[in-house]
Design a protein around this motif. Sequence first.
Motif, short mmCIF file in Angstrom:
data_model
loop_
_atom_site.label_atom_id
_atom_site.label_comp_id
_atom_site.label_asym_id
_atom_site.label_seq_id
_atom_site.Cartn_x
_atom_site.Cartn_y
_atom_site.Cartn_z
N ASP A 23 0.81 -1.21 0.00
CA ASP A 23 0.00 0.00 0.00
C ASP A 23 0.85 1.27 0.00
O ASP A 23 0.32 2.37 -0.18
CB ASP A 23 -0.95 0.01 1.20
CG ASP A 23 -0.23 -0.11 2.53
OD1 ASP A 23 0.96 -0.48 2.55
OD2 ASP A 23 -0.86 0.17 3.57
N GLU A 36 -11.38 -8.04 -5.64
CA GLU A 36 -10.22 -7.20 -5.88
C GLU A 36 -9.05 -8.05 -6.34
O GLU A 36 -8.72 -9.06 -5.72
CB GLU A 36 -9.82 -6.45 -4.60
CG GLU A 36 -8.64 -5.50 -4.80
CD GLU A 36 -8.32 -4.67 -3.57
OE1 GLU A 36 -7.51 -3.73 -3.69
OE2 GLU A 36 -8.88 -4.96 -2.49
N ASP A 95 -17.66 -8.06 -3.10
CA ASP A 95 -16.49 -7.29 -3.52
C ASP A 95 -15.44 -8.26 -4.06
O ASP A 95 -15.22 -9.34 -3.50
CB ASP A 95 -15.90 -6.52 -2.33
CG ASP A 95 -14.76 -5.60 -2.75
OD1 ASP A 95 -15.07 -4.49 -3.26
OD2 ASP A 95 -13.59 -5.96 -2.58
N ARG A 134 -10.12 -5.60 7.72
CA ARG A 134 -11.08 -4.52 7.47
C ARG A 134 -12.21 -4.97 6.57
O ARG A 134 -13.38 -4.61 6.79
CB ARG A 134 -10.34 -3.32 6.86
CG ARG A 134 -9.54 -2.53 7.90
CD ARG A 134 -8.85 -1.32 7.29
NE ARG A 134 -7.64 -1.70 6.57
CZ ARG A 134 -7.36 -1.31 5.33
NH1 ARG A 134 -8.22 -0.59 4.65
NH2 ARG A 134 -6.22 -1.67 4.77
N LYS A 135 -11.90 -5.78 5.57
CA LYS A 135 -12.97 -6.28 4.70
C LYS A 135 -13.93 -7.18 5.47
O LYS A 135 -15.13 -7.21 5.17
CB LYS A 135 -12.36 -7.04 3.51
CG LYS A 135 -11.70 -6.12 2.48
CD LYS A 135 -11.16 -6.91 1.29
CE LYS A 135 -10.59 -5.99 0.24
NZ LYS A 135 -10.07 -6.72 -0.97
N LEU A 176 -13.72 -0.41 3.66
CA LEU A 176 -12.29 -0.46 3.89
C LEU A 176 -11.82 0.38 5.07
O LEU A 176 -10.63 0.33 5.44
CB LEU A 176 -11.54 -0.03 2.64
CG LEU A 176 -11.75 -0.93 1.40
CD1 LEU A 176 -11.00 -0.38 0.21
CD2 LEU A 176 -11.32 -2.36 1.71
N ALA A 177 -12.74 1.11 5.69
CA ALA A 177 -12.37 1.91 6.86
C ALA A 177 -12.17 0.99 8.05
O ALA A 177 -12.88 0.00 8.22
CB ALA A 177 -13.46 2.93 7.16
N ARG A 178 -11.21 1.31 8.87
CA ARG A 178 -10.94 0.48 10.06
C ARG A 178 -12.08 0.61 11.04
O ARG A 178 -12.55 1.71 11.35
CB ARG A 178 -9.62 0.89 10.71
CG ARG A 178 -9.33 0.13 11.99
CD ARG A 178 -7.94 0.37 12.52
NE ARG A 178 -6.94 -0.18 11.65
CZ ARG A 178 -5.71 -0.52 12.05
NH1 ARG A 178 -5.37 -0.37 13.31
NH2 ARG A 178 -4.84 -0.99 11.20
N THR A 195 -21.00 1.64 1.02
CA THR A 195 -19.95 2.11 0.13
C THR A 195 -18.66 1.32 0.38
O THR A 195 -18.43 0.81 1.48
CB THR A 195 -19.64 3.61 0.35
OG1 THR A 195 -19.07 3.79 1.65
CG2 THR A 195 -20.91 4.44 0.22
N ARG A 196 -17.83 1.26 -0.65
CA ARG A 196 -16.55 0.58 -0.51
C ARG A 196 -15.62 1.37 0.41
O ARG A 196 -14.79 0.79 1.11
CB ARG A 196 -15.90 0.38 -1.88
CG ARG A 196 -14.82 -0.69 -1.87
CD ARG A 196 -14.47 -1.16 -3.27
NE ARG A 196 -13.64 -2.36 -3.21
CZ ARG A 196 -12.33 -2.34 -3.09
NH1 ARG A 196 -11.69 -1.18 -3.02
NH2 ARG A 196 -11.64 -3.47 -3.03
N GLU A 197 -15.77 2.65 0.41
CA GLU A 197 -14.95 3.48 1.31
C GLU A 197 -15.22 3.11 2.76
O GLU A 197 -14.29 2.95 3.57
CB GLU A 197 -15.24 4.96 1.08
CG GLU A 197 -14.43 5.90 1.96
CD GLU A 197 -14.78 7.36 1.72
OE1 GLU A 197 -13.94 8.22 2.03
OE2 GLU A 197 -15.89 7.64 1.21
N THR A 198 -16.48 2.90 3.11
CA THR A 198 -16.82 2.51 4.47
C THR A 198 -16.36 1.07 4.73
O THR A 198 -15.90 0.75 5.83
CB THR A 198 -18.35 2.60 4.66
OG1 THR A 198 -18.78 3.92 4.33
CG2 THR A 198 -18.73 2.29 6.11
#
Length: 440
Positions: free
Chosen positions: A169, A355, A353, A188-189, A433-435, A428-431
């Motif tokens: 990352d 990736e 999801d 996180r996922k 991946l948020a810790r 959302t994907r942002e949420t």
Amino acid sequence: MSVARTVEPLLRQSLGQDVPIRIRCWDGSTTGPATAPVQLTLRRRRALRHLLWSPDELGFARAFVAGDLTLEGDLLTGLEELQRVAAPGDGPGVQVTTATKLALARAAIRLGVVGPRPRPPAEEVRRLRGVRHSKSRDAQAVSHHYDIGNDFYRLVLGDTMTYSCAYWDRPDADLDAAQIAKCDLVARKLGLRPGMRVLDVGCGWGTFALHAARTYGVHVVGVTLAREQAAFARKRMADEGVADLVEIRVQDYRDVHDGPYDAIASVGMAEHVGAAMLSTYSADLFALLRPEGRLLNHAIARRPRADDDAPAPRRGLRASTSFVDRYVFPDGELETLATMVGAIEGAGFEVRDVESLREHYALTLRAWVANLESRWDEAVAVTSAGRARVWRLYMAGSVLAFESGRIGVNQVLAVRPASGGTSGMPRTRETLLARQVAAP
């Protein structure tokens, strides 16, 4: 005529006239430009006997592992050049044609190397007992690959002892940091929070279990078939002060019946399952999850190929003659991403999801190759020269496979829907991946 002069026309016929290659043979004779990117050394007559009996990637690999044939200089450069001209699907080695076989036989007679099939190097897996992907046979296959000494794996994998694709990352991250970043990406996922119960399928040396327990305060059950891994992981949890949160078992995934779990991580394990067992694997993990529980399946995938619809015996023949099947992952099977997603969805999961981390695995493998090469003498001392050569060839070849896109690696996140179809997933994907709330 020198040995090199006798061998060169054969290699030119097999690999092509435009291949820049320098050959050095056991009698000291050489041919080809000194600056050629492919520097091939035939150290013993037996190298040609290996190629005579198996004029494909398996013969090449046997000669390499035995130390009868070497690629000098940068192994990745040499393999890449050989791969450029090799027959599709054959990998490094000569092309399998009738003309090639006849030319090999004539050269073998002239050079005095005709004889019985050479005994394969000791590192080649012997015949596994039992039905393919039965519990007992899977245990044998896993032991062949993983129970070769934790000291060797530490030299190759680094301090995290993590044998799967890292997650780079940050451009300045080292291998250990990238492996911890991968563990955190998985956590996180999965939406880990303190108090959750997590199953780690194919837990390896326990890196994810340790990270999840220490960072997120979850309770982890890790299962592996490799006894050396399990012993290492148990001691590691005790040394790190999380033995009360992590249980490590020597157990087949098909024998885990103590659900429900809040989340399941399967990282680098599905490659051992086999196509015929993917539906069982997916159904078993589905049954172990509570409603709205998540599964993170991280697995290598191959690209679709023309013979995917061929009968099983034809496809099985390809695996039986491959270097990886004989030396690295006996009974291992790579399936397409579509096959994996289909099996997961067929069990009742909802896939949320996907990736791809293909380029990340190429970087990871380059780091492992560098580790092995920089500590070569130590690696040979803790295992064997043959085993070290297996790993060097396997990892270097895998770098090229990932960089060229012939294989990839994907994280598939799925959820077991609750009654009425609710998933408990963020919008959302942002949420996603948020810790989440970490352990105090």
